[in-house]
Design a protein around this motif. Sequence first.
Motif, PDB file in Angstrom:
ATOM      1  N   HIS A   1      52.407  46.616  51.768  1.00 14.80           N
ATOM      2  CA  HIS A   1      53.701  46.668  51.076  1.00 14.80           C
ATOM      3  C   HIS A   1      54.781  47.088  52.068  1.00 14.80           C
ATOM      4  O   HIS A   1      54.482  47.633  53.140  1.00 14.80           O
ATOM      5  N   SER A   2      56.038  46.849  51.701  1.00 13.43           N
ATOM      6  CA  SER A   2      57.129  47.355  52.527  1.00 13.43           C
ATOM      7  C   SER A   2      57.387  48.814  52.157  1.00 13.43           C
ATOM      8  O   SER A   2      56.880  49.320  51.149  1.00 13.43           O
ATOM      9  N   SER A   3      58.195  49.484  52.977  1.00 14.24           N
ATOM     10  CA  SER A   3      58.404  50.925  52.797  1.00 14.24           C
ATOM     11  C   SER A   3      59.107  51.274  51.493  1.00 14.24           C
ATOM     12  O   SER A   3      58.705  52.204  50.786  1.00 14.24           O
ATOM     13  N   ALA A   4      60.181  50.539  51.150  1.00 11.10           N
ATOM     14  CA  ALA A   4      60.990  50.883  49.977  1.00 11.10           C
ATOM     15  C   ALA A   4      60.174  50.893  48.679  1.00 11.10           C
ATOM     16  O   ALA A   4      60.224  51.869  47.919  1.00 11.10           O
ATOM     17  N   PRO A   5      59.391  49.838  48.386  1.00 10.46           N
ATOM     18  CA  PRO A   5      58.586  49.880  47.165  1.00 10.46           C
ATOM     19  C   PRO A   5      57.544  51.004  47.178  1.00 10.46           C
ATOM     20  O   PRO A   5      57.225  51.565  46.121  1.00 10.46           O
ATOM     21  N   THR A   6      57.053  51.339  48.361  1.00  9.49           N
ATOM     22  CA  THR A   6      56.057  52.408  48.449  1.00  9.49           C
ATOM     23  C   THR A   6      56.691  53.755  48.117  1.00  9.49           C
ATOM     24  O   THR A   6      56.109  54.577  47.402  1.00  9.49           O
ATOM     25  N   PHE A   7      57.901  53.974  48.628  1.00  9.56           N
ATOM     26  CA  PHE A   7      58.636  55.206  48.277  1.00  9.56           C
ATOM     27  C   PHE A   7      58.867  55.263  46.760  1.00  9.56           C
ATOM     28  O   PHE A   7      58.707  56.313  46.133  1.00  9.56           O
ATOM     29  N   SER A   8      59.267  54.125  46.196  1.00 10.28           N
ATOM     30  CA  SER A   8      59.523  54.072  44.753  1.00 10.28           C
ATOM     31  C   SER A   8      58.237  54.323  43.953  1.00 10.28           C
ATOM     32  O   SER A   8      58.262  55.010  42.925  1.00 10.28           O
TER      33      SER A   8
ATOM     34  N   PHE B   1      62.134  55.475  30.606  1.00  9.08           N
ATOM     35  CA  PHE B   1      61.922  54.094  30.190  1.00  9.08           C
ATOM     36  C   PHE B   1      61.884  53.155  31.394  1.00  9.08           C
ATOM     37  O   PHE B   1      61.078  52.228  31.461  1.00  9.08           O
ATOM     38  N   ARG B   2      62.778  53.393  32.355  1.00 12.08           N
ATOM     39  CA  ARG B   2      62.834  52.533  33.544  1.00 12.08           C
ATOM     40  C   ARG B   2      61.553  52.651  34.360  1.00 12.08           C
ATOM     41  O   ARG B   2      61.034  51.661  34.876  1.00 12.08           O
ATOM     42  N   GLN B   3      61.042  53.874  34.504  1.00 14.62           N
ATOM     43  CA  GLN B   3      59.810  54.082  35.251  1.00 14.62           C
ATOM     44  C   GLN B   3      58.635  53.413  34.547  1.00 14.62           C
ATOM     45  O   GLN B   3      57.759  52.825  35.177  1.00 14.62           O
ATOM     46  N   SER B   4      58.633  53.507  33.230  1.00 17.84           N
ATOM     47  CA  SER B   4      57.574  52.876  32.452  1.00 17.84           C
ATOM     48  C   SER B   4      57.601  51.363  32.628  1.00 17.84           C
ATOM     49  O   SER B   4      56.565  50.711  32.769  1.00 17.84           O
ATOM     50  N   LYS B   5      58.820  50.811  32.643  1.00 17.00           N
ATOM     51  CA  LYS B   5      58.990  49.375  32.834  1.00 17.00           C
ATOM     52  C   LYS B   5      58.545  48.968  34.233  1.00 17.00           C
ATOM     53  O   LYS B   5      57.920  47.926  34.442  1.00 17.00           O
ATOM     54  N   ALA B   6      58.861  49.818  35.222  1.00 19.86           N
ATOM     55  CA  ALA B   6      58.497  49.524  36.611  1.00 19.86           C
ATOM     56  C   ALA B   6      56.987  49.513  36.794  1.00 19.86           C
ATOM     57  O   ALA B   6      56.437  48.730  37.567  1.00 19.86           O
ATOM     58  N   ARG B   7      56.316  50.382  36.057  1.00 22.39           N
ATOM     59  CA  ARG B   7      54.845  50.439  36.147  1.00 22.39           C
ATOM     60  C   ARG B   7      54.218  49.116  35.707  1.00 22.39           C
ATOM     61  O   ARG B   7      53.225  48.654  36.252  1.00 22.39           O
ATOM     62  N   LEU B   8      54.826  48.510  34.680  1.00 21.14           N
ATOM     63  CA  LEU B   8      54.284  47.257  34.157  1.00 21.14           C
ATOM     64  C   LEU B   8      54.522  46.101  35.124  1.00 21.14           C
ATOM     65  O   LEU B   8      53.739  45.159  35.172  1.00 21.14           O
ATOM     66  N   LYS B   9      55.611  46.168  35.899  1.00 22.92           N
ATOM     67  CA  LYS B   9      55.971  45.073  36.792  1.00 22.92           C
ATOM     68  C   LYS B   9      55.428  45.252  38.209  1.00 22.92           C
ATOM     69  O   LYS B   9      55.563  44.364  39.031  1.00 22.92           O
ATOM     70  N   THR B  10      54.860  46.386  38.518  1.00 24.48           N
ATOM     71  CA  THR B  10      54.499  46.703  39.890  1.00 24.48           C
ATOM     72  C   THR B  10      53.420  45.776  40.449  1.00 24.48           C
ATOM     73  O   THR B  10      52.567  45.260  39.707  1.00 24.48           O
ATOM     74  N   SER B  11      53.462  45.584  41.765  1.00 27.08           N
ATOM     75  CA  SER B  11      52.436  44.806  42.456  1.00 27.08           C
ATOM     76  C   SER B  11      51.354  45.725  43.016  1.00 27.08           C
ATOM     77  O   SER B  11      50.398  45.271  43.628  1.00 27.08           O
ATOM     78  N   PHE B  12      51.523  47.046  42.807  1.00 30.21           N
ATOM     79  CA  PHE B  12      50.525  48.019  43.254  1.00 30.21           C
ATOM     80  C   PHE B  12      49.337  48.007  42.285  1.00 30.21           C
ATOM     81  O   PHE B  12      49.516  48.045  41.060  1.00 30.21           O
ATOM     82  N   THR B  13      48.159  47.979  42.839  1.00 33.32           N
ATOM     83  CA  THR B  13      46.952  47.999  42.014  1.00 33.32           C
ATOM     84  C   THR B  13      46.514  49.441  41.769  1.00 33.32           C
ATOM     85  O   THR B  13      47.037  50.375  42.375  1.00 33.32           O
ATOM     86  N   ALA B  14      45.536  49.609  40.900  1.00 37.32           N
ATOM     87  CA  ALA B  14      44.990  50.943  40.635  1.00 37.32           C
ATOM     88  C   ALA B  14      44.379  51.526  41.914  1.00 37.32           C
ATOM     89  O   ALA B  14      44.458  52.734  42.167  1.00 37.32           O
ATOM     90  N   LYS B  15      43.803  50.626  42.732  1.00 41.69           N
ATOM     91  CA  LYS B  15      43.215  51.065  44.001  1.00 41.69           C
ATOM     92  C   LYS B  15      44.305  51.569  44.950  1.00 41.69           C
ATOM     93  O   LYS B  15      44.126  52.568  45.662  1.00 41.69           O
ATOM     94  N   ASP B  16      45.452  50.864  44.945  1.00 43.93           N
ATOM     95  CA  ASP B  16      46.588  51.288  45.781  1.00 43.93           C
ATOM     96  C   ASP B  16      47.085  52.660  45.335  1.00 43.93           C
ATOM     97  O   ASP B  16      47.363  53.533  46.167  1.00 43.93           O
ATOM     98  N   ASP B  17      47.210  52.842  44.035  1.00 43.30           N
ATOM     99  CA  ASP B  17      47.677  54.127  43.508  1.00 43.30           C
ATOM    100  C   ASP B  17      46.732  55.261  43.890  1.00 43.30           C
ATOM    101  O   ASP B  17      47.162  56.359  44.239  1.00 43.30           O
ATOM    102  N   ALA B  18      45.431  54.976  43.831  1.00 44.07           N
ATOM    103  CA  ALA B  18      44.444  55.996  44.198  1.00 44.07           C
ATOM    104  C   ALA B  18      44.578  56.361  45.672  1.00 44.07           C
ATOM    105  O   ALA B  18      44.485  57.541  46.054  1.00 44.07           O
ATOM    106  N   TYR B  19      44.833  55.345  46.497  1.00 40.91           N
ATOM    107  CA  TYR B  19      45.004  55.596  47.931  1.00 40.91           C
ATOM    108  C   TYR B  19      46.235  56.469  48.188  1.00 40.91           C
ATOM    109  O   TYR B  19      46.196  57.394  49.006  1.00 40.91           O
ATOM    110  N   LEU B  20      47.311  56.179  47.467  1.00 42.46           N
ATOM    111  CA  LEU B  20      48.543  56.963  47.632  1.00 42.46           C
ATOM    112  C   LEU B  20      48.311  58.422  47.221  1.00 42.46           C
ATOM    113  O   LEU B  20      48.759  59.341  47.913  1.00 42.46           O
TER     114      LEU B  20
END
Length: 247
Positions: free
Chosen positions: A73-80, A36-55
Amino acid sequence: MSSRDIAKSIGKSKTYVQNRYKVMDLVVPQEVVSKFRQSKARLKTSFTAKDDAYLRDNYLKTPVKIMAKILGHSSAPTFSRLKILKLEVPKELALSRKQKTQFKKGEVPHNKGKNISEWMDPEKYESLKANQFKKGRLPHNTLQDGVIKKREDKTGVSYMYIRIAKANWQLLQREVYRKEIGPLKPTDVVRFKNGNTLDCSTGNLEKITKAENMRRNSIHRHGPEVAKAQFLIKKIENKINHKNPQS
């Protein structure tokens, strides 16, 4: 459904739902909570679909901190974000990346023996200089000579100290005694007659030797009978502790 979603659907608060869980002895598994927490984080994230594809395309080829910098982005949110996307860097690869950035034994730093202006970018150096302390400048909270401060020693007893000069603080009772009563040898001890270590008035100060100070602070000040009894008690306690080390 999460507690919040259940509460919303029945028109109650999240706290009400959680309290009902306890009354009904219902425990939500940790993996479900994480989901549930991960699902909630997905909705609040500042990462775009393009960012996710790059990762997804680069997490095995490029270190995380570099990807974070490229994406803004900073390192911590990217790790998350990688964790949310279930993109795990293998331990062997992570260790290899770490070792590449570490100094090897005997390796000499590129800036060893050089002035900072010799190896830093000139523009950055000028920016840095603007925030440096100038030679001879003192911090805004520097105390002046004659200022008196209270400090505690290792045993928690408080004493008053006076600043004589920069980085030179002396016990106030010794300074008062020297100026108002008479000279002191380094081996002399200034004691407080009423026992108040913060009362540095001349009438409360007396000079004694270190030997006398030790005698007053030791058990022998109570007399030979008490000193002998305390010695025997301590001896018995040591024998008991030796026989029962775990008690």
